[in-house]
Design a protein around this motif. Structure first.
Motif, PDB file in Angstrom:
ATOM      1  N   THR A 128      40.169  41.906  30.374  1.00 32.98           N
ATOM      2  CA  THR A 128      39.323  41.075  31.247  1.00 32.98           C
ATOM      3  C   THR A 128      39.677  40.690  32.538  1.00 32.98           C
ATOM      4  O   THR A 128      40.932  41.196  32.935  1.00 32.98           O
ATOM      5  CB  THR A 128      38.888  39.746  30.277  1.00 32.98           C
ATOM      6  N   GLY A 129      39.402  39.815  33.083  1.00 27.86           N
ATOM      7  CA  GLY A 129      39.854  39.229  34.672  1.00 27.86           C
ATOM      8  C   GLY A 129      38.881  39.891  35.557  1.00 27.86           C
ATOM      9  O   GLY A 129      37.981  40.436  35.321  1.00 27.86           O
ATOM     10  N   SER A 130      38.965  39.459  37.028  1.00 30.56           N
ATOM     11  CA  SER A 130      38.098  40.081  37.643  1.00 30.56           C
ATOM     12  C   SER A 130      38.326  41.507  38.231  1.00 30.56           C
ATOM     13  O   SER A 130      37.459  41.994  38.730  1.00 30.56           O
ATOM     14  CB  SER A 130      38.228  39.272  39.083  1.00 30.56           C
ATOM     15  N   THR A 131      39.786  41.737  37.989  1.00 31.66           N
ATOM     16  CA  THR A 131      39.906  43.121  38.287  1.00 31.66           C
ATOM     17  C   THR A 131      39.140  44.146  37.702  1.00 31.66           C
ATOM     18  O   THR A 131      38.851  45.265  38.652  1.00 31.66           O
ATOM     19  CB  THR A 131      41.552  43.450  38.207  1.00 31.66           C
ATOM     20  N   PRO A 132      38.930  44.174  36.507  1.00 31.44           N
ATOM     21  CA  PRO A 132      38.181  45.550  35.756  1.00 31.44           C
ATOM     22  C   PRO A 132      36.590  45.554  36.082  1.00 31.44           C
ATOM     23  O   PRO A 132      36.001  46.375  35.569  1.00 31.44           O
ATOM     24  CB  PRO A 132      38.526  45.590  34.254  1.00 31.44           C
TER      25      PRO A 132
ATOM     26  N   ASP B  95      42.781  40.055  24.363  1.00 33.61           N
ATOM     27  CA  ASP B  95      43.294  38.807  24.432  1.00 33.61           C
ATOM     28  C   ASP B  95      41.824  37.984  24.241  1.00 33.61           C
ATOM     29  O   ASP B  95      40.888  38.397  24.513  1.00 33.61           O
ATOM     30  CB  ASP B  95      44.256  38.379  25.304  1.00 33.61           C
TER      31      ASP B  95
ATOM     32  N   ILE C 288      47.193  42.656  35.668  1.00 34.18           N
ATOM     33  CA  ILE C 288      48.441  41.865  35.721  1.00 34.18           C
ATOM     34  C   ILE C 288      48.262  40.514  36.246  1.00 34.18           C
ATOM     35  O   ILE C 288      47.436  40.347  37.349  1.00 34.18           O
ATOM     36  CB  ILE C 288      49.496  42.856  36.539  1.00 34.18           C
TER      37      ILE C 288
ATOM     38  N   ALA D 146      47.976  41.207  29.608  1.00 33.36           N
ATOM     39  CA  ALA D 146      47.140  40.444  28.373  1.00 33.36           C
ATOM     40  C   ALA D 146      47.653  38.981  28.739  1.00 33.36           C
ATOM     41  O   ALA D 146      47.374  38.548  29.820  1.00 33.36           O
ATOM     42  CB  ALA D 146      47.663  40.811  27.153  1.00 33.36           C
TER      43      ALA D 146
ATOM     44  N   ASN E 253      43.475  30.644  36.519  1.00 34.39           N
ATOM     45  CA  ASN E 253      42.132  30.905  35.775  1.00 34.39           C
ATOM     46  C   ASN E 253      41.435  29.749  35.826  1.00 34.39           C
ATOM     47  O   ASN E 253      40.328  29.832  35.444  1.00 34.39           O
ATOM     48  CB  ASN E 253      42.496  31.344  34.451  1.00 34.39           C
TER      49      ASN E 253
ATOM     50  N   ARG F  20      39.608  28.848  38.283  1.00 34.28           N
ATOM     51  CA  ARG F  20      38.522  29.231  39.266  1.00 34.28           C
ATOM     52  C   ARG F  20      37.251  29.551  38.461  1.00 34.28           C
ATOM     53  O   ARG F  20      36.186  29.442  38.742  1.00 34.28           O
ATOM     54  CB  ARG F  20      38.549  30.354  40.183  1.00 34.28           C
ATOM     55  N   PHE F  21      37.401  29.926  37.204  1.00 29.46           N
ATOM     56  CA  PHE F  21      36.254  30.305  36.215  1.00 29.46           C
ATOM     57  C   PHE F  21      35.629  28.953  35.546  1.00 29.46           C
ATOM     58  O   PHE F  21      34.878  29.279  34.985  1.00 29.46           O
ATOM     59  CB  PHE F  21      36.747  31.180  35.197  1.00 29.46           C
TER      60      PHE F  21
ATOM     61  N   LYS G 193      49.149  40.140  44.325  1.00 28.29           N
ATOM     62  CA  LYS G 193      49.581  40.757  43.199  1.00 28.29           C
ATOM     63  C   LYS G 193      51.065  41.746  43.595  1.00 28.29           C
ATOM     64  O   LYS G 193      51.683  42.262  42.792  1.00 28.29           O
ATOM     65  CB  LYS G 193      48.760  41.699  42.340  1.00 28.29           C
TER      66      LYS G 193
HETATM   67  C1  GLP Z   1      43.898  36.830  32.619  1.00 28.21           C
HETATM   68  C2  GLP Z   1      43.964  37.917  31.657  1.00 28.21           C
HETATM   69  C3  GLP Z   1      44.894  39.068  32.124  1.00 28.21           C
HETATM   70  C4  GLP Z   1      44.267  39.536  33.467  1.00 28.21           C
HETATM   71  C5  GLP Z   1      44.581  38.618  34.433  1.00 28.21           C
HETATM   72  C6  GLP Z   1      44.370  38.631  35.781  1.00 28.21           C
HETATM   73  O1  GLP Z   1      44.984  35.959  32.698  1.00 28.21           O
HETATM   74  N1  GLP Z   1      44.508  37.432  30.278  1.00 28.21           N
HETATM   75  O2  GLP Z   1      44.555  40.036  30.883  1.00 28.21           O
HETATM   76  O3  GLP Z   1      45.008  40.726  33.634  1.00 28.21           O
HETATM   77  O4  GLP Z   1      43.958  37.335  33.971  1.00 28.21           O
HETATM   78  O5  GLP Z   1      43.062  38.541  36.140  1.00 28.21           O
HETATM   79  P1  GLP Z   1      42.673  39.217  37.435  1.00 28.21           P
HETATM   80  O6  GLP Z   1      42.026  40.604  37.186  1.00 28.21           O
HETATM   81  O7  GLP Z   1      41.264  38.242  37.485  1.00 28.21           O
HETATM   82  O8  GLP Z   1      43.389  38.881  38.694  1.00 28.21           O
END
Ligand code: GLP
Length: 241
Positions: free
Chosen positions: A36-40, A67, A133, A140, A165, A167-168, A202
């Motif tokens: 999860t996260g904004s990256t994928p 997770d 990451i 994770a 996190n 921001r969500f 990052k």
């Molecule tokens: C959360 C998730 C991670 C993810 C990270 C980065 O903490 N548990 O799996 O890699 O966010 O999020 P983003 O992709 O939004 O930077």
């Protein structure tokens, strides 16, 4: 580690989705480890496009997510189960029973964690594991620690992670303080790990992951020990490599 540098987020998403789509085509019964996260999110959009426009068939695919926030159920819009439904599962033809996310509402954490690792093992590990990451180097929800944790476990989230996190959520106070996360054993069961990263925030974590010592204070650094890791990153995230 093999590194693929991309000009922008769209290129990172296209390249990642192409690899996953090729696997799904070659091995219809594959096991995908998802993140999860904004990256994928852009990668998931591309996979939806492959499904809708190019008939990519997910009907035999199984997924396991990394997770889940502890205390959030599937109806909570910031739960990772809800995220996966919204960003991928609701738009492709994967049977719901083939998708797995840790149960954030479990009353028996030890059992839930053990069953999750057993599930991953019984599937023979993942074919591809997608990971993002954290700014602090977490993968994770494996936070900086004095040791690497092997099993799926309940973790206290770092202040940095809660802030990142927030921001969500409506406010920082609403961010859950704990999560259930895959540990390193299940992550390492992957035949191929694709680590995605975009954004200059990052860069430090990515540089330490690739070049630094293997140190549980930078959890992603353990990926140096996996035989098949590909980092697909926007060039800003590679600025210090
Ligand atoms: C959360 C998730 C991670 C993810 C990270 C980065 O903490 N548990 O799996 O890699 O966010 O999020 P983003 O992709 O939004 O930077």
């Amino acid at each position: 580690m093999h590194v693929i540098s991309c000009l922008d987020y769209a290129e990172m998403s296209r390249k990642t989705a192409r690899i996953i789509a090729a696997l799904v085509q070659l091995k219809p019964h594959c096991v995908l480890g998802l993140a999860t996260g904004s990256t994928p999110v852009g990668t998931y959009k591309e996979l939806i496009r492959y499904h809708l426009e190019e008939d990519l068939d997910f009907s035999n695919v199984t997924t396991v997510n990394l997770d889940e926030y502890y205390g959030l159920g599937p109806e909570h819009e910031q739960s990772y189960r809800c995220f996966m439904q919204r960003n991928l599962f609701d738009h492709i033809n994967i049977p719901p029973e083939n998708t797995h996310v840790p149960d954030g509402l479990t009353r028996d954490v030890a059992r839930t964690c053990a069953e999750y690792d057993n599930l991953v093992a019984s599937l023979g590990g993942t074919d591809i594991q997608l990971v993002g990451i954290g700014d602090n180097g977490h993968i994770a929800f494996n936070e900086p620690n004095t040791v690497f944790v092997a099993n799926t476990h309940l973790v206290d989230l770092d202040e940095d992670t809660i802030k990142a996190n927030a921001r969500f959520f409506a406010s920082e106070g609403d961010v859950p303080r704990q999560a259930i996360t895959m540990g390193m054993r299940s992550i390492f069961s992957a035949k191929l790990i694709l680590l995605l990263s975009s954004g200059p925030n990052k860069a430090s974590a990515i540089a330490r992951m690739i070049k630094g010592p293997i140190d549980p204070q930078l959890p992603a650094s353990i990926l140096q020990l996996h035989p098949n890791v590909v980092v697909i990153a926007v060039k800003e995230a590679l600025a210090l490599v």
